[in-house]
Design an enzyme around this catalytic site. Structure first.
Site, PDB file in Angstrom:
ATOM      1  N   ILE A 108       0.814  -1.224   0.000  1.00 36.46           N
ATOM      2  CA  ILE A 108       0.000   0.000   0.000  1.00 36.46           C
ATOM      3  C   ILE A 108       0.842   1.265   0.000  1.00 36.46           C
ATOM      4  O   ILE A 108       0.452   2.273  -0.559  1.00 36.46           O
ATOM      5  CB  ILE A 108      -0.987   0.048   1.196  1.00 36.46           C
ATOM      6  CG1 ILE A 108      -0.238  -0.048   2.525  1.00 36.46           C
ATOM      7  CG2 ILE A 108      -2.044  -1.021   1.086  1.00 36.46           C
ATOM      8  CD1 ILE A 108      -1.098   0.335   3.727  1.00 36.46           C
TER       9      ILE A 108
ATOM     10  N   CYS B 290      -2.032 -12.083   0.613  1.00 32.11           N
ATOM     11  CA  CYS B 290      -0.919 -11.134   0.575  1.00 32.11           C
ATOM     12  C   CYS B 290      -0.394 -11.103   2.005  1.00 32.11           C
ATOM     13  O   CYS B 290      -0.053 -12.141   2.531  1.00 32.11           O
ATOM     14  CB  CYS B 290      -1.367  -9.770   0.076  1.00 32.11           C
ATOM     15  SG  CYS B 290      -2.897  -9.155   0.799  1.00 32.11           S
TER      16      CYS B 290
ATOM     17  N   ARG C 106      -4.357  -6.368  -1.623  1.00 34.38           N
ATOM     18  CA  ARG C 106      -4.037  -7.025  -2.889  1.00 34.38           C
ATOM     19  C   ARG C 106      -4.912  -8.256  -3.109  1.00 34.38           C
ATOM     20  O   ARG C 106      -5.320  -8.556  -4.220  1.00 34.38           O
ATOM     21  CB  ARG C 106      -2.564  -7.429  -2.878  1.00 34.38           C
ATOM     22  CG  ARG C 106      -1.667  -6.237  -2.964  1.00 34.38           C
ATOM     23  CD  ARG C 106      -0.241  -6.627  -2.648  1.00 34.38           C
ATOM     24  NE  ARG C 106       0.048  -6.493  -1.233  1.00 34.38           N
ATOM     25  CZ  ARG C 106       1.268  -6.396  -0.717  1.00 34.38           C
ATOM     26  NH1 ARG C 106       2.315  -6.445  -1.518  1.00 34.38           N
ATOM     27  NH2 ARG C 106       1.461  -6.266   0.569  1.00 34.38           N
TER      28      ARG C 106
ATOM     29  N   ARG D 223      -8.095   3.309   4.402  1.00 34.13           N
ATOM     30  CA  ARG D 223      -7.512   3.528   3.084  1.00 34.13           C
ATOM     31  C   ARG D 223      -7.979   4.843   2.469  1.00 34.13           C
ATOM     32  O   ARG D 223      -7.285   5.468   1.693  1.00 34.13           O
ATOM     33  CB  ARG D 223      -7.851   2.372   2.145  1.00 34.13           C
ATOM     34  CG  ARG D 223      -7.314   1.022   2.565  1.00 34.13           C
ATOM     35  CD  ARG D 223      -5.805   0.940   2.450  1.00 34.13           C
ATOM     36  NE  ARG D 223      -5.327  -0.359   2.948  1.00 34.13           N
ATOM     37  CZ  ARG D 223      -4.819  -0.531   4.165  1.00 34.13           C
ATOM     38  NH1 ARG D 223      -4.689   0.493   4.993  1.00 34.13           N
ATOM     39  NH2 ARG D 223      -4.414  -1.728   4.555  1.00 34.13           N
TER      40      ARG D 223
END
Lengths: 549, 615
Positions: free
Chosen positions: B267, B329, B335, B375
C-alpha cells in the site's frame, strides 16, 4: 525491361504464411510483376493475400536446413513471414521480391499497368482544379487573382502552373520575388478566412543571406494582404537559431527593419532524418510485445513522436489563432516550404474551415496543400519505418499530418464527415498504391509523367458511392465552428489504428465500432418511420375533417 | 461567505480566473462565479488544504480533493483566507464516524425503503447463485460471533471436510486470524477462489491444521488434485516477513500445492506512486516527454498491469486447469481483494452487469474487510494507512472495459460514481473497516445504502454497446496485458479539468441515441396503434364527430398537430453535440504567443500587438 527477367521462380507450393494473431496457413505463393500473391488451398476457407511489391519496405531471409524463411516488412507497418521449402526457391523468391520492390523507374510502377475493374464516374484528376477553388474565392473577395506566371514551371519548378496571389502584384513582380525565395517558392495564398477576410500565405525562406539582402517586391507582395494599419504574423517553422544559421547558406528570415508590419514567431517543427528516426523508433517500440511497462513508456518517450505531434498541433493552432482571434494575416514558411510549412497550413485549415472536415473538402485540401503545393511524396514516402538504407530524403511528414488530423478527430468525433479508415487509407496509398495520385514530387513531374493520361486517380475510385460509404463517419453533423483542440500531453494518444494495427487482436474493438454504427443507423430508420407514421396519421385526420366539412 | 474570490484555472499560465463568492455550509464548500455557475465540494472529499504565500492579488488557497479535483482560490483578504483555511481543516477532518455526512444525509426515504435498500444486495443469495453450499462446500458458523476473525464477515463458506478444530487451528496460524475461506466458486469447473492472510510460518514453523485446511480446499475440487497458492506480494517482501514470524507457505509442508509469487507492491508503494502520478499530471505546461517519463517513474501503470496480470493468472488457473486457487498477501484485505475480485470478474459475466458489480464489491471488498475507512481516510487518522487500492481496482476494470467495449453492462460513469462515493461518506456502505465495526455503528439503521440510488439512475450508467451475449455464462475474458494496452485514465485523474477532454463526446452521443431509439420504438408502437384504431373506427368516429355539432373549428387544416411534433426528433442531440471550449482561451496554446515573446524579446508580444491594433 521485362519483369519476367526478375522472376526466376514464379511459383512455390507448400508455403506457410504466418501473421500475428492469425493461425498459420499453408498455400501457394505466386510472384507477378507487381504483386506477391499467396492463396491457401484449404477448401473450407480459401484465402488470398495480395501484396504490392511497392508496399514492401524490407525483406529478411534465413534458413533452417533447406527450409527457408522470408520475413516481409511492409510500408503499412504489417509484418508477415513465409516459410518456403527449398533453398533455391527461397533464394530466388527473396531476390525477386527485393528487385521488384525497389524498382528505380517510376514508369515501371504498378499505377502505369493497373487497369481498373470499376466504372469511372468522375475523373479524379480533374476533380480538384485550382480554377474551381478560385471561383469560390472570387465570390467573396476580389483582392486575389489567378496567375499563370508558372505556366511552364519555369519560375518555380515545385509550384503548380496556376497560383493565387494578391491582385495588386503583377507577374513581373512575382518573377522577382521568386528569385528572392528558396526554390522560387514565392508567397501564395493558402487559405482565405471568409469570416474576417484574413489570409494565410505560404512560401519558402527569403534568401537574405548574411548581408541582409532585401526585395521590395517581396515586401510589397506580403504587405498586400494586410489591412491598413494592421499587423501580420510570420510563422517560421524553424527555431530562431536555425533560421539565423540558414543565412550563412544564403537563406534567412524576414527582418524587422524591412518588414515592420510583421511579427515573426519561431516554432520548432522537425523534419527529415529526425522525423524518420522518430518514426522508426516508435514502430520498433510498438512491435515489441515483450516490453515491460517501464521499457514501453521509456521507448515511447524516446521516440519523441508524440512530442512532434504536440509541436505541430501547437503551431497549427497558433496560425489559426492569429487568423481567427487576432484578425491578422499570416505567412508560414520554414526552409524549403515543402514540408513543415504544408503541415501547418493544412492543419490550420482543418481547425478553421468546416469544409476541410468533409470528405470532398479534405480531398481538396490534400490535393491543394500537399500535391499541388509540391510536397515531394515520392522522395518522402520511398521507404517506411523498416528500411535499413540511410537515404536522407525519407520522412513521415504526411503521416504526421494525418495523425494530427486524427488527434483532432478524436477530440471532435462528430465534426468530421470521414472516419479514421479514410486517414489510414491515405497513409497506405501515399506509400504504395495502384493509383497514380501520389506518384512524382510535384505537378511538374506529374505532367511530364503524363500521370492523368496514363494512370488512374485515387479520387476516381474513392469517390464512388459504394467506396465512400466505408469512409463515412456516422456521427457526422456539419459544424461551422472553429474547432480548437487540446494539445495537453494527457489529451494526445498514440494512433493505435496505424501503430498497433497489426500488433493486437482488434476483433472486439471492430465489433464495438460496428455496434456504434448500428445504433446510429437504427436511429435514422426509426426517425424516418416515426415521421412517415405521423404524416399518415395527420393525413387521416385531415381526411376525416374534410369529410366532416 | 466571502466575496470577490477568484477561482484560478489550474493549468493556465496567465492567471486566468473566475470571480465569485465562496460559501461554507455544514457539509459543502460552494463557489458561485459571476456566471452563476456553481462548484460544490463536499468537505469529506477534501484531501488537503494549502495556503500559499501572499500575492499582490490576495491570498491563494489550494484545495486537493480525493476525487482528484484541485481548486485554486485567491481570497482578497488574508484574514478571510485564514478563516476559511481553518474552517476547512476542521470540517474536513472528522474524528468520529457519527459526524460523517452519512449520518446526517437524508434522502427522503421512509424506513421500509431504507431497509429494502440495504437488502438489495444479499450475499447469501450470491453464494447460492455460485452453487454453494453443495457437496463440497458448506456455510460455517465458526465466525458467527466474530470470535475467530473480527475482520471477516459472520457467514463464511469452507470445505465440508474442514472441521471446526481445523478452522480454529488454521486461523491461529494466519495473520489477524484470516484463515482460508471461499471467495468465488466456479460451478462448471468445480474450482474455487479462496482467500486468506499470510501464514505465521517464520523460518520454520508449521501448523498441521492449516495444512489440513489447504488439503481440504484442494480435495473439495474433484477435477484437479493440485491447487495454486498465489502470494500476491513480491518475493522479497514475503521473505522479509519471515523475520517477523510471518511469511509464506513452504511447499514441502503442504501436499499438492503449487506456490507462486505475483509481485504486486504494498500500500505504501501504491500511495507514493499515485502521488507522483498526480504531481506529474498536475504540472502546468507539461511537455509530452515529461509526461511520459513521469508516467514511467511513477510506476502507476506498471502496478495496474501487475494487478491485472495476477488476475489473469488466477482466472486461467481456474478456467484452463480447473485448479482451485488460494490467494493471499500480508493481511489479505488489499491485494487479495483486488486479485480475487478481478479474477472473478474475468471468469463470470454476472459481475460485468450493474447489479453483479455491486455484489462483487459487497463481497470481496466490503464484507471481507477491505479497510475503506483507513484507506480512504474517512476519519482523521494515520496517513500511512491511506492507499488507492480500490481506485486501482476500478482502474483495472476500466482497462478491461476499454478492451472489451461490449462485455460490460456498466460504463465509465458508473466506475467514477462509485469512486466518488467511496470517498464521499454520504452513504453507509463504505464506512468503517469491517462488518463488525459497521454493525456496531448501526449503519443499516442510521444511514442509507448507495446501491438503490445507483440503480434508480441506472440509465446514466448503462453501456449502450453492451451485448449480453458477448460472452456466454462462465466463459473467460482474456485481456491482452501487453504494456501498450494500458493507458492513463484521463477521465479519472482529470475528471474536473474540462479543457483536457474531447470537446464532443462520442460516448454521450451514442448513449443518448441509444436512449432515443427506445423512445422512438415506443412512439412507433403508439402511432401504429392510433392508425390502426383510426382505420378500424373511422366510420364510428365519423359518425360520432357528425353528432357533435359544437366541434371546434378545424385548426388542423393549417397545421396538423402531428406535424408540429415532427421536429428533428428530440433536442437531446443538440446538447450532446454542443462544442465545449470552442474558445482558444480554454487551451494552453492560447498563451503560447505571450510565453514565446518572453523568451525572445526581439519579437513584440501578441498581446502588445493587439493593444496597438485596437488603439
Amino acid at each position: 525491361m521485362e519483369f519476367a527477367e526478375l522472376i526466376k521462380t514464379p511459383r512455390a507450393d507448400n508455403v506457410v504464411l504466418h501473421r500475428p494473431f492469425h493461425p498459420a496457413v499453408e498455400g501457394t505463393l505466386c510472384l507477378t510483376g507487381h504483386h506477391l500473391i499467396f492463396s491457401s488451398r484449404r477448401q473450407d476457407n480459401a484465402e488470398e493475400l495480395w501484396l504490392l511489391h511497392s508496399n514492401i519496405d524490407s525483406i529478411e531471409k534465413r534458413f533452417v536446413g533447406s527450409l527457408g524463411t522470408i520475413v516481409i516488412k511492409c510500408k503499412d507497418l504489417r509484418i508477415i513471414q513465409l516459410d518456403i521449402p527449398g533453398m533455391e526457391e527461397c533464394l530466388n523468391i527473396a531476390s525477386s521480391i527485393e528487385a521488384l520492390s525497389t524498382l528505380d523507374s517510376v514508369t515501371l510502377m504498378y499505377p502505369f499497368f493497373y487497369r481498373p475493374m470499376f466504372e469511372v464516374l468522375e475523373d479524379g484528376w480533374s476533380s480538384f482544379l485550382l480554377e474551381q477553388e478560385f471561383e469560390l474565392l472570387s465570390s467573396v473577395t476580389n483582392e486575389w487573382r489567378l496567375s499563370c506566371v508558372n505556366k511552364e514551371f519555369s519560375v518555380c519548378p515545385s509550384y503548380p502552373a496556376v497560383v493565387v496571389v494578391p491582385k495588386c502584384v503583377d507577374d513581373e513582380a512575382l518573377r522577382k520575388v521568386a528569385l528572392f525565395r528558396h526554390g522560387g517558392r514565392f508567397p501564395v495564398l493558402s487559405y482565405y478566412h471568409k469570416k474576417n477576410g484574413m489570409a494565410m500565405m505560404r512560401s519558402s525562406q527569403p534568401l537574405t543571406g548574411t548581408n541582409g539582402r532585401r526585395c521590395k517586391e517581396d515586401e510589397k507582395l506580403i504587405n498586400a494582404t494586410l489591412r491598413s494599419g494592421r499587423r501580420g504574423f510570420v510563422i517560421d517553422t524553424r527555431p530562431l537559431n536555425v533560421a539565423q544559421q540558414a543565412r550563412a547558406k544564403g537563406g534567412g528570415f524576414e527582418q524587422e527593419v524591412h518588414y515592420p508590419q510583421w511579427r515573426r514567431i519561431h516554432k520548432c517543427i522537425e523534419r527529415f532524418n529526425i522525423l524518420q528516426e522518430s518514426f522508426i523508433k516508435l514502430v520498433e517500440a510498438c512491435n515489441d510485445q515483450s516490453h515491460n511497462m517501464d521499457r514501453w513508456l521509456s521507448k515511447l518517450e524516446a521516440s519523441n513522436w508524440l512530442t512532434h505531434i504536440k509541436e505541430l498541433l501547437t503551431a497549427a493552432c497558433l496560425a489559426a489563432q492569429c487568423i481567427d482571434r487576432e484578425g491578422a494575416s499570416v505567412l508560414v514558411h520554414g526552409s524549403e516550404g515543402t514540408d513543415s510549412t504544408l503541415q501547418v497550413t493544412s492543419l490550420a485549415q482543418i481547425i478553421l474551415d468546416p469544409r476541410c472536415r468533409t470528405i470532398r473538402g479534405f480531398e481538396a485540401l490534400v490535393v491543394r496543400e500537399w500535391l499541388q503545393a509540391g510536397h515531394p511524396f515520392q522522395q518522402r514516402c520511398a521507404q517506411s519505418a523498416y528500411s535499413n538504407s540511410k537515404q536522407k530524403w525519407e520522412a513521415p511528414v504526411f503521416l504526421l499530418f494525418l495523425e494530427c488530423v486524427w488527434q483532432i478527430h478524436r477530440q471532435f468525433p462528430c465534426s468530421f464527415e470521414f472516419n479514421e479508415h479514410f486517414l489510414i487509407l491515405l497513409f497506405e496509398h501515399a506509400y504504395a498504391s495502384q493509383f497514380g495520385t501520389f506518384l512524382g514530387n510535384n505537378e511538374n513531374e506529374r505532367a511530364k509523367l503524363k500521370l492523368p493520361q496514363k494512370t488512374m486517380s485515387l479520387w476516381s475510385w474513392v469517390n464512388r458511392p459504394e467506396e465512400l460509404s466505408r469512409f463515412q463517419n456516422p456521427l457526422y453533423e456539419a459544424n461551422s465552428l472553429v474547432i480548437w483542440p487540446s494539445v495537453a500531453p494527457q489529451s494526445l494518444q498514440l494512433w493505435e489504428g496505424v501503430f498497433l494495427r497489426w500488433n493486437r487482436p482488434s476483433r472486439f474493438l471492430e465489433e464495438a465500432e460496428q455496434e456504434r454504427i448500428n445504433i446510429i443507423k437504427y436511429n435514422k430508420e426509426l426517425q424516418a418511420k416515426v415521421n412517415t407514421l405521423r404524416r399518415r396519421l395527420a393525413e387521416m385526420e385531415m381526411e376525416s375533417e374534410s369529410d366532416e366539412e | 461567505q466571502v466575496e470577490q474570490v477568484k477561482l484560478l484555472d489550474r493549468f493556465s499560465t496567465s492567471n486566468k480566473s473566475l470571480t465569485g463568492t465562496l460559501y461554507l455550509t455544514a457539509t459543502h464548500l460552494l463557489f458561485i462565479d459571476s456566471n452563476q455557475r456553481e462548484t460544490w465540494i463536499l468537505h469529506h472529499h477534501i484531501a488537503a488544504v494549502e495556503k500559499l504565500p501572499l500575492t499582490t492579488s490576495g491570498c491563494p488557497l489550494v484545495i486537493q480533493c480525493k476525487n482528484f479535483r484541485i481548486v485554486h482560490f485567491v481570497v482578497p483578504r488574508e484574514r478571510d483566507c485564514h478563516d476559511i483555511y481553518n474552517s476547512l481543516l476542521q470540517l474536513s477532518r472528522t474524528a468520529k464516524y457519527e459526524e460523517l455526512y452519512a449520518f446526517s444525509y437524508n434522502p427522503k426515504q421512509n424506513e421500509s425503503e431504507q431497509v429494502k435498500g440495504w437488502q438489495l444486495i444479499d450475499l447469501a443469495e450470491e453464494y447460492k447463485r455460485m452453487g454453494v453450499p453443495n457437496a463440497y462446500w458448506q456455510l460455517s458458523d465458526a465466525n458467527r460471533d466474530y470470535k475467530i476473525c473480527e475482520t471477516y464477515p459472520r457467514e463464511l463458506y469452507v470445505p465440508r471436510t474442514a472441521s471446526k478444530p481445523i478452522i480454529v487451528g488454521s486461523s491461529k496460524f494466519r495473520s489477524k486470524g484470516r484463515f482460508p475461506v471461499l471467495s468465488y466458486y466456479h460451478k462448471n469447473k468445480e474450482a474455487a477462489i479462496c482467500r486468506c492472510s499470510q501464514p505465521l510460518s517464520g523460518f520454520s514453523a508449521r501448523c498441521l491444521e492449516d495444512e489440513h485446511m489447504l488439503q481440504a480446499i484442494s480435495k473439495a475440487n474433484p477435477s484437479n488434485r493440485y491447487m495454486y497458492v498465489m502470494d500476491t506480494r513480491p518475493k522479497l517482501n514475503a521473505m522479509a516477513n519471515r523475520a517477523a514470524g510471518k511469511g509464506y507457505e513452504n511447499e514441502d509442508n503442504y501436499s499438492n500445492i503449487r506456490f507462486q509469487f505475483v509481485g504486486i507492491e504494498n500500500i505504501h508503494v501504491m500511495r507514493s506512486s499515485l502521488q507522483k502520478l498526480l504531481e506529474v499530471s498536475g504540472t502546468r505546461g507539461l511537455s509530452v516527454n515529461d509526461f511520459l517519463s513521469g508516467l514511467e517513474s511513477s510506476g502507476w501503470l506498471r502496478h495496474v498491469k501487475a494487478v491485472l496480470d495476477a488476475a489473469v493468472f488466477l482466472a486461467k488457473a481456474i478456467a484452463v486447469e480447473s485448479a482451485s486457487v488460494l490467494v493471499h498477501c500480508s493481511d489479505g484485505w488489499d491485494r487479495t481483494s483486488q486479485v480475487c475480485s478481478l479474477g472473478a470478474l474475468l471468469l463470470d459475466s454476472y459481475y460485468r452487469t450493474i447489479k453483479g458489480f455491486m455484489v462483487l464489491i459487497e463481497k470481496d471488498w466490503i464484507s471481507f474487510g477491505h479497510k475503506f475507512s483507513d484507506r480512504c481516510c474517512q476519519l482523521d487518522g494515520d496517513p500511512k494507512e491511506i492507499s488507492p487500492v480500490f481506485t486501482q481496482f476500478l482502474e483495472s476494470v476500466w482497462n478491461l472495459t476499454e478492451q472489451f467495449p461490449q462485455a460490460f453492462e456498466y460504463n465509465e460513469a458508473f466506475l467514477l460514481q462509485i469512486h466518488e462515493h467511496v470517498h464521499s461518506c454520504q452513504f453507509g456502505n463504505f464506512l468503517g473497516n469491517c462488518q463488525k465495526e459497521r454493525e456496531e455503528l448501526k449503519l443499516k439503521e442510521k444511514t442509507y445504502s448507495l446501491w438503490p440510488f445507483l440503480l434508480a439512475e441506472q440509465k446514466k450508467y448503462q453501456n449502450p454497446l453492451y451485448n449480453p451475449d458477448f460472452s456466454p455464462e462462465l466463459t473467460l475474458l482474456e485481456p491482452n496485458t501487453v504494456s501498450f494496452n494500458f493507458k492513463f485514465w484521463r477521465n479519472m485523474y482529470h475528471q474536473f479539468d474540462r479543457s483536457m477532454h474531447p470537446r464532443q463526446s462520442m460516448f454521450n452521443l451514442i448513449m443518448s441515441t441509444s436512449e432515443q431509439n427506445k423512445q422512438l420504438e415506443e412512439d412507433i408502437k403508439e402511432l401504429e396503434a392510433k392508425i390502426k384504431q383510426r382505420n378500424g373506427q373511422s366510420d364510428v368516429v365519423l359518425a360520432k364527430e357528425q353528432e357533435q355539432t359544437a366541434h371546434p373549428a378545424p385548426v388542423a387544416l393549417k397545421t396538423p398537430p402531428c406535424f408540429q411534433k415532427e421536429q428533428p426528433a428530440m433536442p437531446v442531440n443538440d446538447a450532446v453535440r454542443t462544442i465545449e471550449g470552442s474558445n482558444t482561451a480554454d487551451n494552453r496554446y492560447s498563451e503560447l504567443v505571450s510565453e514565446f515573446s518572453k523568451a525572445e524579446p526581439a519579437v513584440v508580444s501578441l498581446e502588445y500587438g493587439v493593444a496597438r491594433m485596437t488603439c
